[in-house]
Design a protein around this motif. Structure first.
Motif, PDB file in Angstrom:
ATOM      1  N   ASP A   7      13.857   4.696 -66.429  1.00  0.00           N
ATOM      2  CA  ASP A   7      12.738   5.459 -66.989  1.00  0.00           C
ATOM      3  C   ASP A   7      12.867   5.589 -68.505  1.00  0.00           C
ATOM      4  OD1 ASP A   7      11.534   5.895 -64.527  1.00  0.00           O
ATOM      5  OD2 ASP A   7      12.562   7.802 -64.191  1.00  0.00           O
ATOM      6  N   LEU A   8      14.065   5.892 -68.969  1.00  0.00           N
ATOM      7  CA  LEU A   8      14.285   6.041 -70.409  1.00  0.00           C
ATOM      8  C   LEU A   8      14.070   4.728 -71.138  1.00  0.00           C
ATOM      9  CD1 LEU A   8      17.413   8.397 -70.546  1.00  0.00           C
ATOM     10  CD2 LEU A   8      14.985   9.007 -70.664  1.00  0.00           C
ATOM     11  N   LYS A   9      14.446   3.628 -70.480  1.00  0.00           N
ATOM     12  CA  LYS A   9      14.244   2.313 -71.081  1.00  0.00           C
ATOM     13  C   LYS A   9      12.754   2.024 -71.251  1.00  0.00           C
ATOM     14  CE  LYS A   9      15.744  -2.501 -70.619  1.00  0.00           C
ATOM     15  NZ  LYS A   9      16.525  -3.460 -69.789  1.00  0.00           N
ATOM     16  N   VAL A  10      11.954   2.397 -70.250  1.00  0.00           N
ATOM     17  CA  VAL A  10      10.503   2.209 -70.328  1.00  0.00           C
ATOM     18  C   VAL A  10       9.925   3.021 -71.482  1.00  0.00           C
ATOM     19  CG1 VAL A  10       8.318   2.685 -69.164  1.00  0.00           C
ATOM     20  CG2 VAL A  10      10.197   1.627 -67.902  1.00  0.00           C
ATOM     21  N   LEU A  11      10.345   4.274 -71.608  1.00  0.00           N
ATOM     22  CA  LEU A  11       9.833   5.154 -72.659  1.00  0.00           C
ATOM     23  C   LEU A  11      10.307   4.715 -74.041  1.00  0.00           C
ATOM     24  CD1 LEU A  11      10.323   8.535 -70.781  1.00  0.00           C
ATOM     25  CD2 LEU A  11       8.138   7.470 -71.362  1.00  0.00           C
ATOM     26  N   ASP A  12      11.528   4.185 -74.096  1.00  0.00           N
ATOM     27  CA  ASP A  12      12.044   3.672 -75.360  1.00  0.00           C
ATOM     28  C   ASP A  12      11.249   2.448 -75.817  1.00  0.00           C
ATOM     29  OD1 ASP A  12      14.538   3.535 -77.335  1.00  0.00           O
ATOM     30  OD2 ASP A  12      14.179   1.511 -76.613  1.00  0.00           O
ATOM     31  N   ARG A  13      10.968   1.550 -74.901  1.00  0.00           N
ATOM     32  CA  ARG A  13      10.214   0.345 -75.249  1.00  0.00           C
ATOM     33  C   ARG A  13       8.796   0.688 -75.706  1.00  0.00           C
ATOM     34  NH1 ARG A  13      11.811  -3.993 -70.441  1.00  0.00           N
ATOM     35  NH2 ARG A  13      13.782  -4.688 -71.368  1.00  0.00           N
ATOM     36  N   ALA A  14       8.258   1.801 -75.183  1.00  0.00           N
ATOM     37  CA  ALA A  14       6.925   2.243 -75.588  1.00  0.00           C
ATOM     38  C   ALA A  14       6.943   2.982 -76.919  1.00  0.00           C
ATOM     39  CB  ALA A  14       6.335   3.144 -74.506  1.00  0.00           C
ATOM     40  N   GLY A  15       8.137   3.221 -77.460  1.00  0.00           N
ATOM     41  CA  GLY A  15       8.237   3.921 -78.728  1.00  0.00           C
ATOM     42  C   GLY A  15       8.078   5.422 -78.618  1.00  0.00           C
ATOM     43  N   LEU A  16       8.206   5.969 -77.404  1.00  0.00           N
ATOM     44  CA  LEU A  16       8.006   7.403 -77.196  1.00  0.00           C
ATOM     45  C   LEU A  16       9.306   8.186 -77.199  1.00  0.00           C
ATOM     46  CD1 LEU A  16       5.312   7.082 -74.404  1.00  0.00           C
ATOM     47  CD2 LEU A  16       4.956   7.559 -76.828  1.00  0.00           C
ATOM     48  N   LEU A  17      10.388   7.557 -76.784  1.00  0.00           N
ATOM     49  CA  LEU A  17      11.722   8.157 -76.842  1.00  0.00           C
ATOM     50  C   LEU A  17      12.662   7.167 -77.506  1.00  0.00           C
ATOM     51  CD1 LEU A  17      12.319   9.786 -73.319  1.00  0.00           C
ATOM     52  CD2 LEU A  17      11.596  10.918 -75.425  1.00  0.00           C
ATOM     53  N   ARG A  18      13.730   7.714 -78.082  1.00  0.00           N
ATOM     54  CA  ARG A  18      14.792   6.865 -78.612  1.00  0.00           C
ATOM     55  C   ARG A  18      16.043   7.121 -77.794  1.00  0.00           C
ATOM     56  NH1 ARG A  18      17.929   7.509 -84.366  1.00  0.00           N
ATOM     57  NH2 ARG A  18      19.369   5.783 -84.097  1.00  0.00           N
ATOM     58  N   ARG A  19      16.575   6.090 -77.165  1.00  0.00           N
ATOM     59  CA  ARG A  19      17.759   6.257 -76.330  1.00  0.00           C
ATOM     60  C   ARG A  19      18.989   6.495 -77.194  1.00  0.00           C
ATOM     61  NH1 ARG A  19      18.039   1.430 -72.168  1.00  0.00           N
ATOM     62  NH2 ARG A  19      19.574   2.791 -71.181  1.00  0.00           N
ATOM     63  N   VAL A  20      19.781   7.470 -76.806  1.00  0.00           N
ATOM     64  CA  VAL A  20      21.054   7.757 -77.446  1.00  0.00           C
ATOM     65  C   VAL A  20      22.102   7.840 -76.343  1.00  0.00           C
ATOM     66  CG1 VAL A  20      20.002   8.981 -79.396  1.00  0.00           C
ATOM     67  CG2 VAL A  20      20.653  10.263 -77.340  1.00  0.00           C
ATOM     68  N   ALA A  45      18.351  10.711 -74.317  1.00  0.00           N
ATOM     69  CA  ALA A  45      17.316  10.241 -75.239  1.00  0.00           C
ATOM     70  C   ALA A  45      16.787  11.405 -76.054  1.00  0.00           C
ATOM     71  CB  ALA A  45      16.176   9.571 -74.469  1.00  0.00           C
ATOM     72  N   ILE A  46      16.194  11.075 -77.202  1.00  0.00           N
ATOM     73  CA  ILE A  46      15.543  12.065 -78.051  1.00  0.00           C
ATOM     74  C   ILE A  46      14.121  11.598 -78.328  1.00  0.00           C
ATOM     75  CG2 ILE A  46      17.659  12.882 -79.145  1.00  0.00           C
ATOM     76  CD1 ILE A  46      17.071  11.058 -81.502  1.00  0.00           C
ATOM     77  N   PRO A  47      13.195  12.536 -78.589  1.00  0.00           N
ATOM     78  CA  PRO A  47      11.795  12.131 -78.823  1.00  0.00           C
ATOM     79  C   PRO A  47      11.620  11.509 -80.200  1.00  0.00           C
ATOM     80  CG  PRO A  47      12.026  14.505 -79.090  1.00  0.00           C
ATOM     81  CD  PRO A  47      13.361  13.995 -78.600  1.00  0.00           C
ATOM     82  N   VAL A  48      10.683  10.588 -80.276  1.00  0.00           N
ATOM     83  CA  VAL A  48      10.304   9.995 -81.568  1.00  0.00           C
ATOM     84  C   VAL A  48       8.791  10.046 -81.661  1.00  0.00           C
ATOM     85  CG1 VAL A  48      12.316   8.503 -81.702  1.00  0.00           C
ATOM     86  CG2 VAL A  48      10.242   7.644 -80.636  1.00  0.00           C
ATOM     87  N   GLY A  49       8.236   9.444 -82.751  1.00  0.00           N
ATOM     88  CA  GLY A  49       6.791   9.483 -82.960  1.00  0.00           C
ATOM     89  C   GLY A  49       6.043   8.845 -81.807  1.00  0.00           C
TER      90      GLY A  49
END
Length: 257
Positions: A39-52, A56-60
């Protein structure tokens, strides 16, 4: 709960709490840690979260662009430091392009008034806030690029602006961005804004990117360049030395002000 529903809820939690971690999410949704990582990978690829590490942390957001007042108040101290450092990159005479952006506007506000008349600086900008700050400056020949003005950024865009920049060959362009990263390049939420930013880069012999560290890792809808298009990045000390070295491997020198 379906995957998209779970991902939307993960995004909501990240924005509310500032970060999420894999194990807590797995417990909350009664799924495996591997499912959460997907799930985090999907959100990261969409530019909505940044995986750490560990979560993860939120981004623009791809569909959200803060207004001018909100951007002015964000990372104000860091933007002031960046603008002060950028003063050293102004040519003695010659010509510069000033992009639309709150950090670039801070640079404009710092332009020294005691300028040698023989070293008059030519400034080209499509940003109304920048033009307003420099309109009465005694040492500047100001050229205002026209076009449709976007309410959210007070910047001129579309064909008029692109045509004007196509006729310019400036010494230095000071460019702003909503997001930058080694892989994602330079991004902004609006396609018209991105087109003008791309034109400013093409219209200058040297490109200086002014961007606070909070924009590192953020990816937005419209891409207007790569780090290799930039000669110098001026950011703040919130960008880690490791990330600065990775950026420099992509081309630009980095100053952490």
């Amino acid at each position: 709960m379906y995957g998209p529903e779970r991902q939307q809820e993960i995004l909501r939690l990240a924005r509310e709490d500032g970060r999420v971690d894999v194990l807590s999410l797995a417990e909350t949704f009664q799924v495996t840690a591997e499912t959460v990582r997907r799930d985090l990978k999907v959100l990261d690829r969409a530019g909505l979260l940044r995986r750490v590490h560990g979560g993860a942390i939120p981004v623009g957001r791809l569909d959200f662009e803060p207004d001018l007042a909100e951007r002015e108040a964000t990372a104000a101290d860091e933007k002031d430091a960046i603008a002060r450092a950028a003063l050293a990159e102004l040519p003695a005479g010659g010509s510069v392009i000033l992009d639309a952006g709150t950090t670039v506007a801070r640079l404009a506000a710092l332009f020294p008034l005691d300028v040698d008349p023989a070293a008059e600086l030519t400034v080209v900008t499509h940003a109304l806030p920048v033009a307003a700050r420099l309109a009465d400056h005694p040492g500047i020949a100001l050229h205002l690029v026209g076009g449709r003005v976007r309410h959210r950024t007070r910047a001129a865009v579309d064909a008029w602006a692109l045509r004007a920049y196509g006729e310019v060959a400036a010494d230095v362009a000071f460019v702003a961005t909503n997001g930058f990263s080694p892989d994602g390049g330079l991004t902004t939420p609006d396609l018209a804004e991105a087109a003008v930013k791309r034109a400013t880069i093409a219209a200058a012999r040297r490109v200086v990117l002014l961007a606070d560290s909070g924009k590192f890792g953020q990816r937005h809808f419209a891409r207007f360049g790569d780090l290799s298009d930039v000669d110098l990045l001026i950011t703040d000390t919130g960008l880690s030395p490791e990330d600065a070295r990775e950026i420099e491997r992509r081309g630009p020198a980095v100053i952490r002000a």
